[in-house]
Scaffold this motif. Structure first.
Motif, PDB file in Angstrom:
ATOM      1  N   LYS A   1       0.811  -1.204  -0.027  1.00 52.33           N
ATOM      2  CA  LYS A   1       0.164  -0.068   0.071  1.00 52.33           C
ATOM      3  C   LYS A   1       0.703   1.385  -0.126  1.00 52.33           C
ATOM      4  O   LYS A   1       0.348   2.050  -0.364  1.00 52.33           O
ATOM      5  CB  LYS A   1      -0.841   0.082   1.372  1.00 52.33           C
ATOM      6  CG  LYS A   1      -1.981  -1.409   1.226  1.00 52.33           C
ATOM      7  CD  LYS A   1      -2.578  -1.260  -0.092  1.00 52.33           C
ATOM      8  CE  LYS A   1      -3.332  -2.670  -0.048  1.00 52.33           C
ATOM      9  NZ  LYS A   1      -2.920  -3.955  -0.143  1.00 52.33           N
ATOM     10  N   TYR A   2       2.042   1.196   0.412  1.00 55.79           N
ATOM     11  CA  TYR A   2       3.018   2.305   0.446  1.00 55.79           C
ATOM     12  C   TYR A   2       3.359   2.722  -0.956  1.00 55.79           C
ATOM     13  O   TYR A   2       3.783   4.012  -1.174  1.00 55.79           O
ATOM     14  CB  TYR A   2       4.081   2.330   1.340  1.00 55.79           C
ATOM     15  CG  TYR A   2       5.223   1.133   0.823  1.00 55.79           C
ATOM     16  CD1 TYR A   2       5.982   1.513  -0.262  1.00 55.79           C
ATOM     17  CD2 TYR A   2       5.253  -0.215   1.386  1.00 55.79           C
ATOM     18  CE1 TYR A   2       6.655   0.445  -0.798  1.00 55.79           C
ATOM     19  CE2 TYR A   2       6.033  -1.149   0.699  1.00 55.79           C
ATOM     20  CZ  TYR A   2       6.916  -0.690  -0.269  1.00 55.79           C
ATOM     21  OH  TYR A   2       7.806  -1.650  -1.059  1.00 55.79           O
TER      22      TYR A   2
ATOM     23  N   ALA B   1      -2.443   9.096   4.536  1.00 57.14           N
ATOM     24  CA  ALA B   1      -2.860   7.855   3.588  1.00 57.14           C
ATOM     25  C   ALA B   1      -3.235   6.621   4.373  1.00 57.14           C
ATOM     26  O   ALA B   1      -4.385   5.879   4.081  1.00 57.14           O
ATOM     27  CB  ALA B   1      -2.100   7.496   2.542  1.00 57.14           C
ATOM     28  N   ALA B   2      -2.434   6.262   5.387  1.00 58.97           N
ATOM     29  CA  ALA B   2      -2.486   4.973   6.014  1.00 58.97           C
ATOM     30  C   ALA B   2      -3.952   5.135   7.085  1.00 58.97           C
ATOM     31  O   ALA B   2      -4.722   4.043   7.280  1.00 58.97           O
ATOM     32  CB  ALA B   2      -1.255   4.770   6.929  1.00 58.97           C
ATOM     33  N   ILE B   3      -4.285   6.427   7.485  1.00 63.54           N
ATOM     34  CA  ILE B   3      -5.226   6.531   8.481  1.00 63.54           C
ATOM     35  C   ILE B   3      -6.625   6.823   8.124  1.00 63.54           C
ATOM     36  O   ILE B   3      -7.804   6.276   8.581  1.00 63.54           O
ATOM     37  CB  ILE B   3      -4.857   7.501   9.601  1.00 63.54           C
ATOM     38  CG1 ILE B   3      -3.693   7.275  10.326  1.00 63.54           C
ATOM     39  CG2 ILE B   3      -5.876   7.924  10.678  1.00 63.54           C
ATOM     40  CD1 ILE B   3      -2.979   8.347  11.029  1.00 63.54           C
ATOM     41  N   THR B   4      -6.706   7.587   6.928  1.00 67.93           N
ATOM     42  CA  THR B   4      -7.850   8.090   6.470  1.00 67.93           C
ATOM     43  C   THR B   4      -9.044   6.977   6.094  1.00 67.93           C
ATOM     44  O   THR B   4     -10.064   7.305   6.324  1.00 67.93           O
ATOM     45  CB  THR B   4      -7.670   9.100   5.213  1.00 67.93           C
ATOM     46  OG1 THR B   4      -6.814  10.350   5.757  1.00 67.93           O
ATOM     47  CG2 THR B   4      -8.949   9.453   4.772  1.00 67.93           C
TER      48      THR B   4
ATOM     49  N   LEU C   1       4.279   3.842   7.510  1.00 64.04           N
ATOM     50  CA  LEU C   1       4.490   2.686   6.826  1.00 64.04           C
ATOM     51  C   LEU C   1       4.122   1.701   7.568  1.00 64.04           C
ATOM     52  O   LEU C   1       3.507   0.425   7.246  1.00 64.04           O
ATOM     53  CB  LEU C   1       6.027   2.792   6.474  1.00 64.04           C
ATOM     54  CG  LEU C   1       6.644   3.548   5.481  1.00 64.04           C
ATOM     55  CD1 LEU C   1       8.108   3.573   5.225  1.00 64.04           C
ATOM     56  CD2 LEU C   1       5.982   3.063   4.181  1.00 64.04           C
ATOM     57  N   ALA C   2       4.271   1.709   9.014  1.00 62.54           N
ATOM     58  CA  ALA C   2       3.974   0.660   9.817  1.00 62.54           C
ATOM     59  C   ALA C   2       2.396   0.353  10.042  1.00 62.54           C
ATOM     60  O   ALA C   2       1.891  -0.992   9.871  1.00 62.54           O
ATOM     61  CB  ALA C   2       4.393   1.049  11.230  1.00 62.54           C
TER      62      ALA C   2
ATOM     63  N   ALA D   1       0.720  -3.192   8.658  1.00 58.85           N
ATOM     64  CA  ALA D   1       0.029  -3.827   9.760  1.00 58.85           C
ATOM     65  C   ALA D   1      -1.624  -3.984   9.199  1.00 58.85           C
ATOM     66  O   ALA D   1      -2.148  -5.162   9.838  1.00 58.85           O
ATOM     67  CB  ALA D   1      -0.078  -3.144  10.980  1.00 58.85           C
ATOM     68  N   ASN D   2      -1.990  -3.217   8.311  1.00 55.05           N
ATOM     69  CA  ASN D   2      -3.475  -3.486   7.880  1.00 55.05           C
ATOM     70  C   ASN D   2      -3.555  -3.721   6.145  1.00 55.05           C
ATOM     71  O   ASN D   2      -4.171  -3.361   5.885  1.00 55.05           O
ATOM     72  CB  ASN D   2      -3.955  -2.161   8.154  1.00 55.05           C
ATOM     73  CG  ASN D   2      -4.061  -1.523   9.463  1.00 55.05           C
ATOM     74  OD1 ASN D   2      -5.078  -2.213  10.282  1.00 55.05           O
ATOM     75  ND2 ASN D   2      -3.334  -1.031  10.127  1.00 55.05           N
TER      76      ASN D   2
END
Length: 253
Positions: free
Chosen positions: A96-97, A155-158, A238-239, A243-244
């Motif tokens: 996803k990154y 990007a990871a949280i939204t 990134l973490a 993780a997701n």
């Protein structure tokens, strides 16, 4: 695997830049026109109507807006990047990154064009290059790291907190007026100065102006602090994405 991911990032970045330039009649000229429009609006409001500018207000304003546009456009596009590419990662596994990385590279390429025009404009305006100009590279490198880290985190949280997009949009409006884009943050004294010392965007813009406009070297302590923050933000983003990995495809947008 790593080489394959790099190839995908490079291809997707190139494809998006090409598609964006072909979407409009003026093509890549919009990369230059957009920040210039920003500058003209603010110059008219603050430089002419309110007479807040100095004789060098044009270059002062343009330098701040060029960096701001790089930051704002990249972070706001990063907010939606996983959602926009959901069809792709539902069909085939990709880290996803990759998607915020493409956003960062695409906007950095556009920023590079605008920066080149800015430097040319400074020369035409009569600002002579000096030794501190070379230190613009580390300033911009730290700025790029901060933008990349912030983009990765949002990007990871939204996808899990959609309301964050609204908060970021409104936060950007507030940050626009708190980053010293159309005023000099050095004109403020304590306790107001602390507001800017806690704002990485304000510090980066001020250091960029120092090396390009004031013939001064950057504040290395401020750059080190911003780089440390950028590293923390990037690693956290990134973490979270790693993780997701499997959960993003299951989110109902």
């Amino acid at each position: 695997m790593k080489q394959r991911i790099r190839d995908i990032i490079q291809y997707k970045t190139y494809a998006e830049l090409k598609a964006e330039s072909q979407r409009y009649y003026l093509g890549f000229l919009w990369w230059l026109i957009e920040p210039v429009i920003y500058m003209l609006v603010f110059y008219f409001v603050f430089g002419i109507l309110f007479q807040r500018g100095t004789e060098d207000f044009v270059v002062f304003l343009l330098t701040g807006l060029v960096f701001w546009h790089w930051f704002q456009s990249t972070v706001m596009q990063g907010v939606d990047t996983l959602q926009a590419n959901r069809v792709l990662y539902n069909q085939v596994f990709v880290p996803k990154y990759l998607f915020p990385a493409v956003v960062m590279l695409k906007n950095s390429a556009k920023f590079g064009v605008v920066l080149a025009v800015l430097l040319l404009f400074l020369l035409v305006y009569g600002i002579n290059p000096s030794a501190p100009w070379f230190t613009a590279l580390p300033v911009l490198a730290v700025g790029g790291a901060f933008i990349a880290g912030t983009t990765a985190l949002v990007a990871a949280i939204t996808p899990f907190v959609p309301d964050l997009r609204v908060l970021i949009e409104n936060g950007m409006r507030a940050l626009l007026f708190m980053s010293g884009i159309f005023y000099d943050i050095n004109s403020f004294q304590t306790p107001y100065r602390i507001v800017f010392e806690l704002n990485p965007v304000a510090l980066l813009i001020d250091n960029l102006r120092s090396v390009l406009l004031r013939n001064q070297f950057p504040d290395w302590g401020e750059l080190a602090a911003v780089f440390l923050l950028a590293t923390v933000l990037g690693l956290a983003g990134l973490a979270l994405m790693r993780a997701n990995e499997s959960r993003y495809a299951k989110i109902a947008y």
